[in-house]
Design a protein around this motif. Structure first.
Motif, mmCIF file in Angstrom:
data_model
loop_
_atom_site.group_PDB
_atom_site.id
_atom_site.type_symbol
_atom_site.label_atom_id
_atom_site.label_comp_id
_atom_site.label_asym_id
_atom_site.label_seq_id
_atom_site.Cartn_x
_atom_site.Cartn_y
_atom_site.Cartn_z
ATOM 1 N N ASP A 157 1.040 -1.526 -0.168
ATOM 2 C CA ASP A 157 0.438 0.117 0.290
ATOM 3 C C ASP A 157 1.043 1.598 0.007
ATOM 4 O O ASP A 157 0.326 1.826 -0.761
ATOM 5 C CB ASP A 157 -0.953 -0.348 1.503
ATOM 6 C CG ASP A 157 -1.755 1.073 1.185
ATOM 7 O OD1 ASP A 157 -2.489 1.626 0.645
ATOM 8 O OD2 ASP A 157 -1.702 1.987 2.557
ATOM 9 N N SER A 169 1.461 3.922 -3.539
ATOM 10 C CA SER A 169 -0.029 4.766 -3.660
ATOM 11 C C SER A 169 0.781 6.193 -4.046
ATOM 12 O O SER A 169 0.142 7.032 -4.742
ATOM 13 C CB SER A 169 1.195 5.221 -1.598
ATOM 14 O OG SER A 169 2.366 5.971 -1.197
ATOM 15 N N GLU A 194 -1.171 5.052 -7.380
ATOM 16 C CA GLU A 194 -2.694 5.079 -7.033
ATOM 17 C C GLU A 194 -3.411 6.068 -8.749
ATOM 18 O O GLU A 194 -4.324 5.311 -9.427
ATOM 19 C CB GLU A 194 -3.373 5.219 -5.659
ATOM 20 C CG GLU A 194 -4.423 4.731 -5.444
ATOM 21 C CD GLU A 194 -4.921 4.623 -3.933
ATOM 22 O OE1 GLU A 194 -6.026 4.522 -3.917
ATOM 23 O OE2 GLU A 194 -3.832 4.032 -3.019
ATOM 24 N N PHE A 242 1.049 5.584 3.407
ATOM 25 C CA PHE A 242 0.103 4.695 4.246
ATOM 26 C C PHE A 242 -1.439 5.210 3.807
ATOM 27 O O PHE A 242 -1.737 6.979 3.320
ATOM 28 C CB PHE A 242 -0.049 4.571 5.631
ATOM 29 C CG PHE A 242 -0.819 5.250 6.963
ATOM 30 C CD1 PHE A 242 -1.631 5.408 6.911
ATOM 31 C CD2 PHE A 242 0.260 5.964 7.682
ATOM 32 C CE1 PHE A 242 -2.844 6.637 7.828
ATOM 33 C CE2 PHE A 242 -0.058 7.482 7.774
ATOM 34 C CZ PHE A 242 -2.121 7.200 8.311
ATOM 35 N N THR A 243 -2.021 4.596 3.083
ATOM 36 C CA THR A 243 -3.370 4.646 2.934
ATOM 37 C C THR A 243 -4.694 4.495 3.595
ATOM 38 O O THR A 243 -4.973 3.858 4.849
ATOM 39 C CB THR A 243 -4.090 4.817 0.946
ATOM 40 O OG1 THR A 243 -4.026 2.970 0.525
ATOM 41 C CG2 THR A 243 -2.626 5.561 0.221
ATOM 42 N N ASP A 301 -6.000 1.804 2.976
ATOM 43 C CA ASP A 301 -6.065 0.214 3.005
ATOM 44 C C ASP A 301 -5.413 -0.013 4.479
ATOM 45 O O ASP A 301 -5.252 -0.869 4.722
ATOM 46 C CB ASP A 301 -5.279 -0.340 1.693
ATOM 47 C CG ASP A 301 -6.149 0.238 0.300
ATOM 48 O OD1 ASP A 301 -7.720 0.048 0.272
ATOM 49 O OD2 ASP A 301 -6.102 0.714 -0.811
ATOM 50 N N SER A 302 -3.931 0.691 4.763
ATOM 51 C CA SER A 302 -3.142 0.656 5.823
ATOM 52 C C SER A 302 -4.788 0.329 7.109
ATOM 53 O O SER A 302 -4.031 -0.182 7.728
ATOM 54 C CB SER A 302 -2.349 1.247 5.257
ATOM 55 O OG SER A 302 -1.060 0.401 4.632
ATOM 56 N N THR A 309 -6.286 -2.137 7.186
ATOM 57 C CA THR A 309 -6.337 -2.866 7.684
ATOM 58 C C THR A 309 -5.345 -3.205 8.784
ATOM 59 O O THR A 309 -6.207 -4.226 9.576
ATOM 60 C CB THR A 309 -4.995 -3.145 7.001
ATOM 61 O OG1 THR A 309 -4.973 -3.702 5.375
ATOM 62 C CG2 THR A 309 -3.863 -4.435 6.692
ATOM 63 N N MET A 326 -9.218 -5.092 -0.132
ATOM 64 C CA MET A 326 -8.102 -4.472 0.531
ATOM 65 C C MET A 326 -7.509 -4.046 1.981
ATOM 66 O O MET A 326 -6.216 -4.583 2.113
ATOM 67 C CB MET A 326 -8.326 -3.294 0.135
ATOM 68 C CG MET A 326 -8.248 -2.811 -1.759
ATOM 69 S SD MET A 326 -7.054 -3.335 -2.486
ATOM 70 C CE MET A 326 -5.091 -2.656 -2.142
ATOM 71 N N ARG A 327 -8.445 -4.826 2.613
ATOM 72 C CA ARG A 327 -8.158 -4.512 3.975
ATOM 73 C C ARG A 327 -8.433 -6.392 4.397
ATOM 74 O O ARG A 327 -8.425 -6.521 6.053
ATOM 75 C CB ARG A 327 -8.793 -3.420 4.945
ATOM 76 C CG ARG A 327 -10.565 -3.984 4.893
ATOM 77 C CD ARG A 327 -11.586 -3.656 5.634
ATOM 78 N NE ARG A 327 -12.629 -3.884 5.800
ATOM 79 C CZ ARG A 327 -14.419 -2.948 5.382
ATOM 80 N NH1 ARG A 327 -13.388 -2.390 5.019
ATOM 81 N NH2 ARG A 327 -15.415 -3.706 5.278
#
Length: 182
Positions: free
Chosen positions: A48, A52, A55, A73-74, A76-77, A80, A137-138
């Protein structure tokens, strides 16, 4: 090959369960499945951050620096980590709902989609029927936390249903989780 040799040296027999071999990593013992699964969460977060900056500006090369000053980080992180927290708190629907909403609200500007932002701001516990890829994604913590494909598929479904309750959203999370588990 060297990493495999080190892994073999770190294996330990568990006398309480003679069928289970434990792997030591940084003074923590894992089953082989847990050890492999923990790498999926680290890989998801690293991927991610690395991706980034691409994207919305895709590239078609395999030659690029992994971490750049603009890398970050986005959503998704963030999500997660929220899923991992939900699993550690019990892994039931309410745990996912609370964790995703709480942690999501702590990082409001990390790239969420419009429908997710609306859901995050609301107090409704109802999902918004998304069929997007957000739940996929998570989902990596699910791979780490459960020891059978049946459990992984169940947990991927529960983690998805909080927001992505459309059958395609659920199937996406289950596909990623089962591929990572296997």
């Amino acid at each position: 090959m060297k990493a495999q040799e080190e892994l073999t040296k770190a294996e330990k027999f568990d006398p309480a369960n003679p069928r289970v071999t434990l792997i030591k990593a940084e003074d923590i013992y894992f089953t082989p499945e847990q050890y492999r699964g923990s790498k999926t969460m680290i890989g998801a977060i690293a991927g991610d951050i690395i991706g980034s900056i691409y994207e919305r500006h895709n590239i078609k090369t395999k030659s690029f620096p992994l971490f750049q000053p603009e890398s970050r980080f986005t959503d998704d992180s963030v999500l997660t980590c929220a899923v991992a927290r939900a699993i550690m708190n019990g892994g039931i629907h309410e745990d996912y709902l609370t964790s995703i909403r709480t942690i999501g609200r702590m990082y409001p500007n990390c790239g969420y989609g419009g429908h997710f932002i609306d859901w995050l701001k609301s107090d409704s516990a109802e999902p918004y029927n998304s069929w997007g890829n957000g739940s996929a994604m998570r989902v990596s913590p699910v791979i780490w936390a459960y020891d059978s494909l049946k459990e992984v598929l169940r947990a991927a479904k529960v983690s998805s249903e909080v927001t992505h309750n459309h059958p395609d959203g659920i199937k996406g999370a289950q596909a990623i989780a089962s591929a990572g588990f296997l």
